[in-house]
Scaffold this active site. Structure first.
Site, PDB file in Angstrom:
ATOM      1  N   ASP A   9       1.379  -1.001  -0.353  1.00 51.43           N
ATOM      2  CA  ASP A   9       0.444   0.041  -0.237  1.00 51.43           C
ATOM      3  C   ASP A   9       0.782   1.026   0.057  1.00 51.43           C
ATOM      4  O   ASP A   9       1.139   1.588   1.190  1.00 51.43           O
ATOM      5  CB  ASP A   9      -0.441  -0.494   1.139  1.00 51.43           C
ATOM      6  CG  ASP A   9      -1.393   1.250   1.084  1.00 51.43           C
ATOM      7  OD1 ASP A   9      -1.670   2.331   0.483  1.00 51.43           O
ATOM      8  OD2 ASP A   9      -2.884   0.841   2.408  1.00 51.43           O
ATOM      9  N   GLY A  31      -8.874   6.122  -6.920  1.00 52.10           N
ATOM     10  CA  GLY A  31      -7.498   5.088  -6.810  1.00 52.10           C
ATOM     11  C   GLY A  31      -6.295   5.726  -6.078  1.00 52.10           C
ATOM     12  O   GLY A  31      -7.053   6.424  -4.670  1.00 52.10           O
ATOM     13  N   VAL A  32      -5.439   5.763  -6.205  1.00 49.98           N
ATOM     14  CA  VAL A  32      -4.056   6.276  -5.455  1.00 49.98           C
ATOM     15  C   VAL A  32      -4.466   7.585  -5.368  1.00 49.98           C
ATOM     16  O   VAL A  32      -4.339   7.919  -4.101  1.00 49.98           O
ATOM     17  CB  VAL A  32      -3.374   5.802  -6.391  1.00 49.98           C
ATOM     18  CG1 VAL A  32      -1.316   7.543  -5.187  1.00 49.98           C
ATOM     19  CG2 VAL A  32      -2.739   4.820  -6.881  1.00 49.98           C
ATOM     20  N   ASP A  33      -5.186   8.238  -6.010  1.00 47.37           N
ATOM     21  CA  ASP A  33      -5.614   9.457  -5.095  1.00 47.37           C
ATOM     22  C   ASP A  33      -6.321   9.439  -3.476  1.00 47.37           C
ATOM     23  O   ASP A  33      -5.715  10.596  -3.137  1.00 47.37           O
ATOM     24  CB  ASP A  33      -5.844  10.871  -6.849  1.00 47.37           C
ATOM     25  CG  ASP A  33      -5.437  12.050  -6.564  1.00 47.37           C
ATOM     26  OD1 ASP A  33      -5.322  12.958  -5.256  1.00 47.37           O
ATOM     27  OD2 ASP A  33      -6.670  12.330  -7.095  1.00 47.37           O
ATOM     28  N   TYR A 121      -7.160   5.591 -15.799  1.00 46.56           N
ATOM     29  CA  TYR A 121      -6.904   6.662 -17.273  1.00 46.56           C
ATOM     30  C   TYR A 121      -6.449   6.382 -18.005  1.00 46.56           C
ATOM     31  O   TYR A 121      -6.349   6.645 -19.376  1.00 46.56           O
ATOM     32  CB  TYR A 121      -5.767   7.824 -16.796  1.00 46.56           C
ATOM     33  CG  TYR A 121      -6.393   8.913 -15.514  1.00 46.56           C
ATOM     34  CD1 TYR A 121      -7.353   9.641 -15.330  1.00 46.56           C
ATOM     35  CD2 TYR A 121      -5.246   9.697 -15.851  1.00 46.56           C
ATOM     36  CE1 TYR A 121      -7.207  10.386 -14.754  1.00 46.56           C
ATOM     37  CE2 TYR A 121      -5.738  11.263 -15.322  1.00 46.56           C
ATOM     38  CZ  TYR A 121      -6.393  11.719 -14.579  1.00 46.56           C
ATOM     39  OH  TYR A 121      -7.537  12.099 -14.152  1.00 46.56           O
TER      40      TYR A 121
END
Length: 165
Positions: A9, A31-33, A121
């Site tokens: 993570d 997501g990651v953001d 994306y």
């Protein structure tokens, strides 16, 4: 520079800086953001608003506090949205080289990266991995370790194969 791959993570990495695959608005997202904003707390969002009132351009990099993350800094990059027709590979590679340049400005020696643009994306995964590895290996930097964080064993195996190639 040492290039490593870990299965884990990104929000729990014990590094100087984590790279966030952000959107142009710089106000959090999926997501990651979303994970970085959730784990970093409101301090990350407030710093984004202060530093980037008009957002950040595709391919650009900038930094904020890490807030409540173990990392001191978040280096935000805006990858190209392949699914929306942004297919200039130089915009993708500039995320990695730009993040390293920001890390150098900050004095960060260990940096954890996601695969930029490979999620929502829609950048083709194989090329996203090659772009990351090639750019991280060839960009001059004082960073001592660039760590690509894979989410899940299958992703780890894929990325490790490209790093080892």
């Amino acid at each position: 520079m040492r290039l490593t791959v870990v299965d884990g993570d990104i929000t729990t990495q014990q590094v100087d800086a984590v790279v966030n695959a952000a959107n142009r608005r710089m106000r959090g997202g999926l997501g990651v953001d979303g994970a970085i904003h959730a784990a970093g707390g409101p301090e990350v969002l407030e710093d984004c608003k202060r530093r980037f009132p008009d957002g950040l351009a595709t391919g650009a990099a900038g930094w904020t506090t890490g807030g409540r993350l173990p990392a001191r800094w978040v280096i935000h990059v805006v990858g190209p949205n392949y699914a929306a027709g942004e297919r200039d590979r130089s915009l993708l590679t500039s995320c990695y080289s730009g993040a390293l340049a920001v890390a150098d400005e900050l004095g960060a020696r260990t940096v954890a990266f996601p695969l930029v643009s490979a999620g929502v994306y829609g950048w083709p995964r194989e090329d996203a991995m090659r772009a990351a590895v090639e750019t991280l290996r060839t960009t001059p930097t004082a960073v001592e370790e660039a760590r690509i964080v894979a989410f899940g064993r299958a992703a780890y195996d894929e990325i490790a194969a490209v790093v080892g190639a």
